[in-house]
Scaffold this motif. Structure first.
Motif, PDB file in Angstrom:
ATOM      1  N   LEU A 169       0.814  -1.225   0.000  1.00  0.00           N
ATOM      2  CA  LEU A 169       0.000   0.000   0.000  1.00  0.00           C
ATOM      3  C   LEU A 169       0.849   1.278   0.000  1.00  0.00           C
ATOM      4  CD1 LEU A 169      -2.753  -1.092   2.555  1.00  0.00           C
ATOM      5  CD2 LEU A 169      -3.027  -0.841   0.079  1.00  0.00           C
ATOM      6  N   GLY A 170       2.090   1.156   0.436  1.00  0.00           N
ATOM      7  CA  GLY A 170       2.963   2.324   0.444  1.00  0.00           C
ATOM      8  C   GLY A 170       2.778   3.226   1.653  1.00  0.00           C
ATOM      9  N   PHE A 171       2.025   2.749   2.638  1.00  0.00           N
ATOM     10  CA  PHE A 171       1.913   3.470   3.928  1.00  0.00           C
ATOM     11  C   PHE A 171       1.569   2.440   4.995  1.00  0.00           C
ATOM     12  CE2 PHE A 171      -2.452   3.234   2.526  1.00  0.00           C
ATOM     13  CZ  PHE A 171      -3.229   3.210   3.676  1.00  0.00           C
ATOM     14  N   ALA A 183      -6.796  -7.013 -15.910  1.00  0.00           N
ATOM     15  CA  ALA A 183      -5.349  -7.230 -16.003  1.00  0.00           C
ATOM     16  C   ALA A 183      -4.815  -8.156 -14.903  1.00  0.00           C
ATOM     17  CB  ALA A 183      -4.625  -5.890 -15.930  1.00  0.00           C
ATOM     18  N   THR A 184      -5.683  -8.582 -13.992  1.00  0.00           N
ATOM     19  CA  THR A 184      -5.265  -9.423 -12.858  1.00  0.00           C
ATOM     20  C   THR A 184      -5.533 -10.896 -13.154  1.00  0.00           C
ATOM     21  OG1 THR A 184      -5.750  -7.621 -11.307  1.00  0.00           O
ATOM     22  CG2 THR A 184      -5.609  -9.830 -10.378  1.00  0.00           C
ATOM     23  N   THR A 185      -4.618 -11.752 -12.744  1.00  0.00           N
ATOM     24  CA  THR A 185      -4.790 -13.196 -12.930  1.00  0.00           C
ATOM     25  C   THR A 185      -5.711 -13.767 -11.851  1.00  0.00           C
ATOM     26  OG1 THR A 185      -2.580 -13.404 -13.888  1.00  0.00           O
ATOM     27  CG2 THR A 185      -3.579 -15.415 -13.037  1.00  0.00           C
ATOM     28  N   PHE A 186      -6.760 -14.433 -12.286  1.00  0.00           N
ATOM     29  CA  PHE A 186      -7.652 -15.154 -11.379  1.00  0.00           C
ATOM     30  C   PHE A 186      -7.435 -16.650 -11.604  1.00  0.00           C
ATOM     31  CE2 PHE A 186      -9.337 -11.098 -10.829  1.00  0.00           C
ATOM     32  CZ  PHE A 186     -10.414 -11.052  -9.956  1.00  0.00           C
ATOM     33  N   ASN A 187      -7.375 -17.414 -10.522  1.00  0.00           N
ATOM     34  CA  ASN A 187      -7.113 -18.851 -10.599  1.00  0.00           C
ATOM     35  C   ASN A 187      -8.401 -19.654 -10.464  1.00  0.00           C
ATOM     36  OD1 ASN A 187      -4.239 -18.216 -10.435  1.00  0.00           O
ATOM     37  ND2 ASN A 187      -4.655 -17.768  -8.279  1.00  0.00           N
ATOM     38  N   GLY A 235      -5.330  -9.345  -4.511  1.00  0.00           N
ATOM     39  CA  GLY A 235      -6.591  -8.955  -3.874  1.00  0.00           C
ATOM     40  C   GLY A 235      -6.463  -7.604  -3.184  1.00  0.00           C
ATOM     41  N   LEU A 236      -5.371  -7.418  -2.446  1.00  0.00           N
ATOM     42  CA  LEU A 236      -5.159  -6.151  -1.735  1.00  0.00           C
ATOM     43  C   LEU A 236      -5.024  -4.985  -2.721  1.00  0.00           C
ATOM     44  CD1 LEU A 236      -4.714  -4.508   0.811  1.00  0.00           C
ATOM     45  CD2 LEU A 236      -2.304  -5.219   0.790  1.00  0.00           C
ATOM     46  N   ARG A 237      -4.286  -5.203  -3.785  1.00  0.00           N
ATOM     47  CA  ARG A 237      -4.120  -4.122  -4.788  1.00  0.00           C
ATOM     48  C   ARG A 237      -5.466  -3.733  -5.395  1.00  0.00           C
ATOM     49  NH1 ARG A 237       0.548  -7.304  -6.249  1.00  0.00           N
ATOM     50  NH2 ARG A 237       2.439  -6.282  -5.463  1.00  0.00           N
ATOM     51  N   LEU A 238      -6.294  -4.722  -5.697  1.00  0.00           N
ATOM     52  CA  LEU A 238      -7.613  -4.434  -6.281  1.00  0.00           C
ATOM     53  C   LEU A 238      -8.517  -3.702  -5.285  1.00  0.00           C
ATOM     54  CD1 LEU A 238      -8.458  -7.674  -8.312  1.00  0.00           C
ATOM     55  CD2 LEU A 238      -7.792  -5.430  -9.209  1.00  0.00           C
ATOM     56  N   VAL A 239      -8.481  -4.121  -4.030  1.00  0.00           N
ATOM     57  CA  VAL A 239      -9.313  -3.468  -3.010  1.00  0.00           C
ATOM     58  C   VAL A 239      -8.884  -2.011  -2.825  1.00  0.00           C
ATOM     59  CG1 VAL A 239      -9.791  -3.418  -0.519  1.00  0.00           C
ATOM     60  CG2 VAL A 239     -10.031  -5.549  -1.798  1.00  0.00           C
ATOM     61  N   ALA A 240      -7.576  -1.769  -2.817  1.00  0.00           N
ATOM     62  CA  ALA A 240      -7.080  -0.388  -2.683  1.00  0.00           C
ATOM     63  C   ALA A 240      -7.540   0.462  -3.867  1.00  0.00           C
ATOM     64  CB  ALA A 240      -5.554  -0.395  -2.589  1.00  0.00           C
ATOM     65  N   LYS A 241      -7.477  -0.114  -5.076  1.00  0.00           N
ATOM     66  CA  LYS A 241      -7.936   0.613  -6.275  1.00  0.00           C
ATOM     67  C   LYS A 241      -9.438   0.841  -6.229  1.00  0.00           C
ATOM     68  CE  LYS A 241      -4.232  -0.652  -9.432  1.00  0.00           C
ATOM     69  NZ  LYS A 241      -3.730  -1.660 -10.374  1.00  0.00           N
ATOM     70  N   ARG A 242     -10.170  -0.156  -5.761  1.00  0.00           N
ATOM     71  CA  ARG A 242     -11.628  -0.045  -5.658  1.00  0.00           C
ATOM     72  C   ARG A 242     -12.025   1.108  -4.748  1.00  0.00           C
ATOM     73  NH1 ARG A 242     -15.875  -2.269  -2.294  1.00  0.00           N
ATOM     74  NH2 ARG A 242     -17.601  -3.186  -3.490  1.00  0.00           N
ATOM     75  N   VAL A 302     -18.123 -20.103  -0.414  1.00  0.00           N
ATOM     76  CA  VAL A 302     -17.814 -18.800   0.199  1.00  0.00           C
ATOM     77  C   VAL A 302     -18.680 -17.714  -0.422  1.00  0.00           C
ATOM     78  CG1 VAL A 302     -15.408 -19.358   0.785  1.00  0.00           C
ATOM     79  CG2 VAL A 302     -15.922 -18.348  -1.445  1.00  0.00           C
ATOM     80  N   ALA A 303     -18.843 -16.609   0.332  1.00  0.00           N
ATOM     81  CA  ALA A 303     -19.508 -15.415  -0.184  1.00  0.00           C
ATOM     82  C   ALA A 303     -19.060 -14.235   0.656  1.00  0.00           C
ATOM     83  CB  ALA A 303     -21.031 -15.552  -0.113  1.00  0.00           C
ATOM     84  N   GLY A 304     -19.147 -13.043   0.082  1.00  0.00           N
ATOM     85  CA  GLY A 304     -18.809 -11.838   0.826  1.00  0.00           C
ATOM     86  C   GLY A 304     -19.798 -10.734   0.495  1.00  0.00           C
ATOM     87  N   HIS A 305     -20.082  -9.888   1.476  1.00  0.00           N
ATOM     88  CA  HIS A 305     -21.025  -8.789   1.289  1.00  0.00           C
ATOM     89  C   HIS A 305     -20.283  -7.594   0.704  1.00  0.00           C
ATOM     90  CE1 HIS A 305     -23.905  -5.602   2.157  1.00  0.00           C
ATOM     91  NE2 HIS A 305     -24.810  -6.521   2.462  1.00  0.00           N
ATOM     92  N   SER A 306     -20.534  -7.300  -0.578  1.00  0.00           N
ATOM     93  CA  SER A 306     -19.925  -6.155  -1.264  1.00  0.00           C
ATOM     94  C   SER A 306     -18.398  -6.289  -1.259  1.00  0.00           C
ATOM     95  CB  SER A 306     -20.403  -4.847  -0.619  1.00  0.00           C
ATOM     96  OG  SER A 306     -19.975  -3.735  -1.359  1.00  0.00           O
ATOM     97  N   LEU A 307     -17.699  -5.420  -0.538  1.00  0.00           N
ATOM     98  CA  LEU A 307     -16.244  -5.515  -0.396  1.00  0.00           C
ATOM     99  C   LEU A 307     -15.812  -6.928   0.017  1.00  0.00           C
ATOM    100  CD1 LEU A 307     -13.313  -4.417   0.238  1.00  0.00           C
ATOM    101  CD2 LEU A 307     -14.219  -3.860   2.509  1.00  0.00           C
ATOM    102  N   GLY A 308     -16.620  -7.568   0.862  1.00  0.00           N
ATOM    103  CA  GLY A 308     -16.290  -8.904   1.374  1.00  0.00           C
ATOM    104  C   GLY A 308     -16.132  -9.957   0.295  1.00  0.00           C
ATOM    105  N   GLU A 309     -16.675  -9.687  -0.915  1.00  0.00           N
ATOM    106  CA  GLU A 309     -16.522 -10.647  -2.001  1.00  0.00           C
ATOM    107  C   GLU A 309     -15.047 -10.816  -2.378  1.00  0.00           C
ATOM    108  OE1 GLU A 309     -19.779 -11.262  -4.823  1.00  0.00           O
ATOM    109  OE2 GLU A 309     -18.391 -10.523  -6.355  1.00  0.00           O
ATOM    110  N   PHE A 310     -14.257  -9.754  -2.240  1.00  0.00           N
ATOM    111  CA  PHE A 310     -12.817  -9.853  -2.514  1.00  0.00           C
ATOM    112  C   PHE A 310     -12.151 -10.760  -1.478  1.00  0.00           C
ATOM    113  CE2 PHE A 310     -14.010  -6.183  -4.927  1.00  0.00           C
ATOM    114  CZ  PHE A 310     -13.145  -6.150  -6.005  1.00  0.00           C
ATOM    115  N   SER A 311     -12.548 -10.636  -0.213  1.00  0.00           N
ATOM    116  CA  SER A 311     -12.012 -11.516   0.834  1.00  0.00           C
ATOM    117  C   SER A 311     -12.364 -12.967   0.533  1.00  0.00           C
ATOM    118  CB  SER A 311     -12.577 -11.127   2.202  1.00  0.00           C
ATOM    119  OG  SER A 311     -12.359  -9.766   2.478  1.00  0.00           O
TER     120      SER A 311
END
Length: 293
Positions: free
Chosen positions: A39-41, A213-217, A106-113, A84-93
């Motif tokens: 994240l750079g901080f 641009a992100t790899t999903f497995n 995942g972290l990079r995408l969440v920060a961009k989101r 698994v399931a996540g509520h909104s942001l939780g879907e990334f988790s």
């Protein structure tokens, strides 16, 4: 009985979140420090020692909740979700939990989101409101009747609890009409904008490039996605649904109903708070619920 794992979204943050885990678990500490570098901080400084106001900063809230949930999941031995399931942001988790996404990506995408959503809020000042004690179809009908403004159903949280999203004027009109039509409550929320509505289109476009641009497995188990509450294992389809999520409603009620119909009897919430456990119980009284926090 299948075991489902669910992950909370924005609003679950609290001062001190993740601190005990950081101090007591060396693997967790390594992941938190890795997150600080990505994240750079030092997001850990805000999570562990920041105020509620500081935790609500756009660049902090979403990554903080994601990190709390994901690091708990990754450093708790023996977790093997059937779904698994996540509520909104939780879907990334959830997509880290079923290994569709790496921790770093995942972290990079969440920060961009988070930043993309903030930009969209600045372009279109807007808001959300919680509607209690009314049938979903009636809420939808009243929202559709607000002409000249954007007002849509955004979060189907549980029967009798629906969050609507739209322009400030549109939400105000809808709230008055909903109360007049018999809603127990129609309360404007203190949020930055109209999440999960067409007003998030600028954010959807911004995030689309990053997700593409992100790899999903290939995941280890299905993820039930917010946009239509259906289970997915195909990485290309998971990506498309994740992109669509920003402007589409969160169908949480339907998600839990579908997971239950497909054999889920136990739901474990991983991350801050216990909101999802409460919602699961309201949707399916028979469900066994617990949490890792």
């Amino acid at each position: 009985m299948k075991h489902a794992y669910v992950f909370p979204g924005q609003g679950a943050q609290f001062p001190g979140m993740g601190k005990n885990h950081y101090e007591q678990n060396p693997a967790a500490r390594d992941l938190f420090e890795q997150a600080n570098d990505i994240l750079g901080f030092r997001i850990t400084d805000v999570m562990f020692g920041g105020t509620e106001t500081e935790l609500k900063q756009t660049n902090v809230t979403q990554p903080a909740i994601f990190l709390h949930s994901v690091i708990l999941f990754l450093t708790t031995p023996g977790l093997a979700p059937d779904m698994v399931a996540g509520h909104s942001l939780g879907e990334f988790s959830a997509l880290i939990a079923n290994r569709a996404l790496s921790f770093e990506d995942g972290l990079r995408l969440v920060a961009k989101r988070a930043i993309a959503m903030q930009h969209a809020c600045e372009i279109n000042p807007s808001t959300m409101a919680a509607v209690l004690g009314m049938e979903d179809t009636k809420v939808e009908e009243i929202c559709a009747g607000v002409s000249g403004e954007i007002v849509v159903a955004a979060n189907y949280n549980c029967p009798g609890q629906l969050v609507i999203s739209g322009s400030i004027e549109g939400i105000n009109i809808a709230c008055e009409r909903l109360k007049a039509a018999g809603a127990k409550r129609a309360l404007v929320l203190q949020v930055g904008g109209a999440f999960h509505s067409p007003l998030m289109e600028p954010a959807r476009q911004e995030l689309e490039a990053a997700i593409s641009a992100t790899t999903f497995n290939m995941p280890t188990c299905p993820v039930y996605q917010n946009v239509d509450a259906q289970p997915y294992t195909d990485p290309a389809q998971i990506k498309q649904n994740l992109i669509a999520q920003l402007t589409a409603p969160v169908r949480w009620t339907q998600t839990i109903q579908h997971m239950t119909a497909n054999g889920a009897g136990r739901f474990t919430e991983v991350g801050p708070g216990s909101v999802l456990q409460g919602l699961v119980k309201k949707i399916n009284r028979e469900a066994v619920t617990d949490g890792i926090s």
